[in-house]
Write a protein that holds these residues in place. Sequence first.
Motif, PDB file in Angstrom:
ATOM      1  N   VAL A   2       0.853  -1.176   0.000  1.00  0.00           N
ATOM      2  CA  VAL A   2       0.000   0.000   0.000  1.00  0.00           C
ATOM      3  C   VAL A   2       0.895   1.234   0.000  1.00  0.00           C
ATOM      4  CG1 VAL A   2      -1.666   1.291   1.411  1.00  0.00           C
ATOM      5  CG2 VAL A   2      -1.757  -1.187   1.379  1.00  0.00           C
ATOM      6  N   VAL A   3       0.419   2.326  -0.608  1.00  0.00           N
ATOM      7  CA  VAL A   3       1.039   3.625  -0.365  1.00  0.00           C
ATOM      8  C   VAL A   3      -0.056   4.520   0.216  1.00  0.00           C
ATOM      9  CG1 VAL A   3       2.440   5.509  -1.257  1.00  0.00           C
ATOM     10  CG2 VAL A   3       2.524   3.271  -2.387  1.00  0.00           C
ATOM     11  N   ALA A   4       0.140   4.894   1.478  1.00  0.00           N
ATOM     12  CA  ALA A   4      -0.848   5.730   2.162  1.00  0.00           C
ATOM     13  C   ALA A   4      -0.575   7.194   1.853  1.00  0.00           C
ATOM     14  CB  ALA A   4      -0.764   5.491   3.669  1.00  0.00           C
ATOM     15  N   GLY A   5      -1.618   7.991   1.950  1.00  0.00           N
ATOM     16  CA  GLY A   5      -1.463   9.433   1.775  1.00  0.00           C
ATOM     17  C   GLY A   5      -2.554  10.138   2.555  1.00  0.00           C
ATOM     18  N   GLN A  53      -3.325  -6.320   7.891  1.00  0.00           N
ATOM     19  CA  GLN A  53      -4.173  -5.312   7.246  1.00  0.00           C
ATOM     20  C   GLN A  53      -4.938  -4.500   8.284  1.00  0.00           C
ATOM     21  OE1 GLN A  53      -7.181  -6.740   4.519  1.00  0.00           O
ATOM     22  NE2 GLN A  53      -7.843  -4.662   4.071  1.00  0.00           N
ATOM     23  N   LEU A  54      -5.488  -5.165   9.310  1.00  0.00           N
ATOM     24  CA  LEU A  54      -6.234  -4.441  10.347  1.00  0.00           C
ATOM     25  C   LEU A  54      -5.326  -3.406  11.013  1.00  0.00           C
ATOM     26  CD1 LEU A  54      -8.822  -4.105  12.085  1.00  0.00           C
ATOM     27  CD2 LEU A  54      -7.865  -5.818  13.638  1.00  0.00           C
ATOM     28  N   ARG A  55      -4.100  -3.834  11.315  1.00  0.00           N
ATOM     29  CA  ARG A  55      -3.139  -2.937  11.978  1.00  0.00           C
ATOM     30  C   ARG A  55      -2.833  -1.723  11.089  1.00  0.00           C
ATOM     31  NH1 ARG A  55       0.409  -6.795  12.796  1.00  0.00           N
ATOM     32  NH2 ARG A  55       1.966  -6.083  11.309  1.00  0.00           N
ATOM     33  N   VAL A  56      -2.548  -2.003   9.827  1.00  0.00           N
ATOM     34  CA  VAL A  56      -2.166  -0.924   8.902  1.00  0.00           C
ATOM     35  C   VAL A  56      -3.342   0.009   8.627  1.00  0.00           C
ATOM     36  CG1 VAL A  56      -1.476  -0.479   6.499  1.00  0.00           C
ATOM     37  CG2 VAL A  56      -0.246  -2.183   7.858  1.00  0.00           C
ATOM     38  N   TRP A  57      -4.544  -0.559   8.445  1.00  0.00           N
ATOM     39  CA  TRP A  57      -5.725   0.272   8.159  1.00  0.00           C
ATOM     40  C   TRP A  57      -6.076   1.151   9.376  1.00  0.00           C
ATOM     41  CZ3 TRP A  57      -4.583  -1.900   3.843  1.00  0.00           C
ATOM     42  CH2 TRP A  57      -5.305  -1.653   2.683  1.00  0.00           C
ATOM     43  N   ARG A  58      -5.894   0.595  10.591  1.00  0.00           N
ATOM     44  CA  ARG A  58      -6.156   1.395  11.800  1.00  0.00           C
ATOM     45  C   ARG A  58      -5.155   2.533  11.930  1.00  0.00           C
ATOM     46  NH1 ARG A  58      -7.552  -2.817  16.471  1.00  0.00           N
ATOM     47  NH2 ARG A  58      -9.763  -3.024  15.975  1.00  0.00           N
ATOM     48  N   GLU A  59      -3.904   2.197  11.607  1.00  0.00           N
ATOM     49  CA  GLU A  59      -2.848   3.214  11.676  1.00  0.00           C
ATOM     50  C   GLU A  59      -3.146   4.350  10.694  1.00  0.00           C
ATOM     51  OE1 GLU A  59       1.618   2.087  12.181  1.00  0.00           O
ATOM     52  OE2 GLU A  59       1.279   2.489  10.049  1.00  0.00           O
ATOM     53  N   ARG A  98      -3.968   8.339  11.552  1.00  0.00           N
ATOM     54  CA  ARG A  98      -3.168   9.419  10.971  1.00  0.00           C
ATOM     55  C   ARG A  98      -3.953  10.224   9.943  1.00  0.00           C
ATOM     56  NH1 ARG A  98       2.830   7.289  10.753  1.00  0.00           N
ATOM     57  NH2 ARG A  98       2.952   8.805   9.071  1.00  0.00           N
ATOM     58  N   ASP A  99      -5.248   9.942   9.835  1.00  0.00           N
ATOM     59  CA  ASP A  99      -6.103  10.600   8.843  1.00  0.00           C
ATOM     60  C   ASP A  99      -5.553  10.406   7.422  1.00  0.00           C
ATOM     61  OD1 ASP A  99      -8.440  11.874   8.234  1.00  0.00           O
ATOM     62  OD2 ASP A  99      -7.616  13.906   8.422  1.00  0.00           O
ATOM     63  N   GLU A 100      -5.186   9.141   7.166  1.00  0.00           N
ATOM     64  CA  GLU A 100      -4.689   8.782   5.834  1.00  0.00           C
ATOM     65  C   GLU A 100      -5.668   7.791   5.201  1.00  0.00           C
ATOM     66  OE1 GLU A 100       0.161   8.789   6.495  1.00  0.00           O
ATOM     67  OE2 GLU A 100      -0.975   6.985   6.933  1.00  0.00           O
ATOM     68  N   GLU A 101      -5.453   7.542   3.920  1.00  0.00           N
ATOM     69  CA  GLU A 101      -6.208   6.488   3.236  1.00  0.00           C
ATOM     70  C   GLU A 101      -5.265   5.753   2.282  1.00  0.00           C
ATOM     71  OE1 GLU A 101      -9.410   8.445   1.228  1.00  0.00           O
ATOM     72  OE2 GLU A 101      -8.098   9.582  -0.085  1.00  0.00           O
TER      73      GLU A 101
END
Lengths: 162, 122
Positions: free
Chosen positions: A27-30, A60-66, A70-73
Amino acid sequence: MLSIDRSIVDAIVAHARRDHPDEACGVVAGPAGSDTPARHIPMDNAARSMTFYEFDSMEQLRVWREMDDRDEEPVVIYHSHTATEAYPSRTDISFAGEPNAHYLLVSTREPETEEIRSFRIVDGVVTEEPVRILEPGVDPHAVQSYMFGQSPATVDYECSGR
Amino acid sequence: MAIEVRIPTILRSYTGGAKVVEGAGDTLGDLLADLDSRHAGLKARLVTETGALHRFVNVYVNDEDVRFLGALDAKLNDGDSVTILPAVAGGAFGFAAAAAIAQHSAAAGATRSARGASVAAR
């Protein structure tokens, strides 16, 4: 159009090469709503397969929560195809569940050639989009767009009209 | 009994755009039925026609994947938090390709045994 920094593209391609011949994914979050990929997160391929990838559900749960904290998607969701072209398979389309994400595919079938393509996948409809790679220290308005997996190493600069 | 449910972007069209909704139920199946009474259509996106949890979604109770808690039979308690995420999966090997290969190897197997039979007949 997907605009993405050269350093992130390089990190994604390196991840795909490292895991070859298994498929790599991540994933690349922004920042939410920015459409700007900023934070590269390589993920484990829980399937550890040459033809299938699957995020580990707990990772995935950990990363999506993070990202949420951080107000990222997830701006970019990427994976590699290791023997075929960088185009979404029917499996990719049926699983595509992030309507705002750019689905980036990397093919590692050619060791020397970088093959990257980006797609929107919404309600089962695939739309390819250009990828604009932002080179460091280059005026962004002067950057070229690459499409259909072309990279500077493979672009044919000869004039047409042969 | 209030249970907080986090809804992913792709399913927020069923919740009027809400990221978090509340519901009630003793099991995940009950909770989804309760949610569906106020957010019609949501359950069908999570549960297949045969009554199993859809492969395209991950559902968690607190920090656990419900696939390890009995899926739709997973027990819920007041104050639990349920998170729904789209499963992220795919790959070069489409379902169609997998089916074609399976058919091909079945056909190859049939050819092999036919050849074996003709050798045996000689």
